[in-house]
Design a protein around this motif. Structure first.
Motif, PDB file in Angstrom:
ATOM      1  N   GLN A  24       0.829  -1.208   0.000  1.00  0.00           N
ATOM      2  CA  GLN A  24       0.000   0.000   0.000  1.00  0.00           C
ATOM      3  C   GLN A  24       0.863   1.258   0.000  1.00  0.00           C
ATOM      4  O   GLN A  24       0.584   2.207  -0.737  1.00  0.00           O
ATOM      5  N   ASN A  25       1.901   1.275   0.813  1.00  0.00           N
ATOM      6  CA  ASN A  25       2.788   2.439   0.863  1.00  0.00           C
ATOM      7  C   ASN A  25       3.498   2.648  -0.470  1.00  0.00           C
ATOM      8  O   ASN A  25       3.639   3.783  -0.937  1.00  0.00           O
ATOM      9  N   GLU A  26       3.957   1.556  -1.090  1.00  0.00           N
ATOM     10  CA  GLU A  26       4.637   1.663  -2.381  1.00  0.00           C
ATOM     11  C   GLU A  26       3.687   2.172  -3.461  1.00  0.00           C
ATOM     12  O   GLU A  26       4.044   3.042  -4.265  1.00  0.00           O
ATOM     13  N   LEU A  27       2.459   1.657  -3.482  1.00  0.00           N
ATOM     14  CA  LEU A  27       1.478   2.124  -4.468  1.00  0.00           C
ATOM     15  C   LEU A  27       1.112   3.595  -4.250  1.00  0.00           C
ATOM     16  O   LEU A  27       0.979   4.357  -5.206  1.00  0.00           O
ATOM     17  N   ARG A  28       0.959   3.997  -3.002  1.00  0.00           N
ATOM     18  CA  ARG A  28       0.659   5.397  -2.688  1.00  0.00           C
ATOM     19  C   ARG A  28       1.799   6.298  -3.154  1.00  0.00           C
ATOM     20  O   ARG A  28       1.576   7.329  -3.785  1.00  0.00           O
ATOM     21  N   ALA A  29       3.049   5.888  -2.888  1.00  0.00           N
ATOM     22  CA  ALA A  29       4.214   6.680  -3.300  1.00  0.00           C
ATOM     23  C   ALA A  29       4.299   6.746  -4.829  1.00  0.00           C
ATOM     24  O   ALA A  29       4.588   7.806  -5.397  1.00  0.00           O
TER      25      ALA A  29
END
Length: 142
Positions: A24-29
């Motif tokens: 989720q963090n990677e996709l958000r970034a």
């Protein structure tokens, strides 16, 4: 398309809670980095699609697209005037019975099968008169 929201429940038992958070963090970034490129590209594609739709809808010729089974996908205003069917009434219907007299449908279906055999494809509808086949679409005019 501009708002991020939490995903629903996990869809795979193979992703750990920690792995899911990292994803989720990677996709958000990624979204935050690429948003300036993606949003204008989507807007440009939508505008181009709208321009193409206007050209087709206002064409002097009937523009009808079908899927490879001969079912109507789109039907412009000239087709509505020429064949006297509203677009909403023909979407998803078989093309040949809409535009040909009943005694001609079988003959044209056989012509399509012959054409399909020559081209090594599986088209199942063919228009009367002049036609051009591009991918899975049959394009013709009056």
């Amino acid at each position: 398309m501009g708002r991020w929201r939490e995903p629903g429940p996990r869809s795979s038992p193979y992703i750990t809670a920690e792995g899911e958070r990292a994803l989720q963090n990677e996709l958000r970034a990624l979204w935050l980095r690429r948003r300036q490129e993606v949003v204008p590209a989507l807007a440009a594609a939508a505008a181009e699609g709208a321009r193409f739709s206007q050209v087709v809808d206002n064409a002097f010729d009937a523009v009808i697209t079908t899927d490879r089974h001969g079912l109507v996908i789109s039907w412009n205003r000239t087709a509505s005037t020429m064949f006297r069917y509203a677009e909403d009434d023909v979407i998803g219907e078989r093309l040949l019975p809409l535009i040909l007299p009943p005694d001609s449908v079988q003959r044209h279906q056989q012509a399509l099968l012959d054409l399909a055999a020559q081209r090594g494809t599986d088209f199942q509808a063919i228009p009367a008169g002049q036609h051009q086949i591009q991918d899975d679409h049959v394009i013709f005019s009056r």
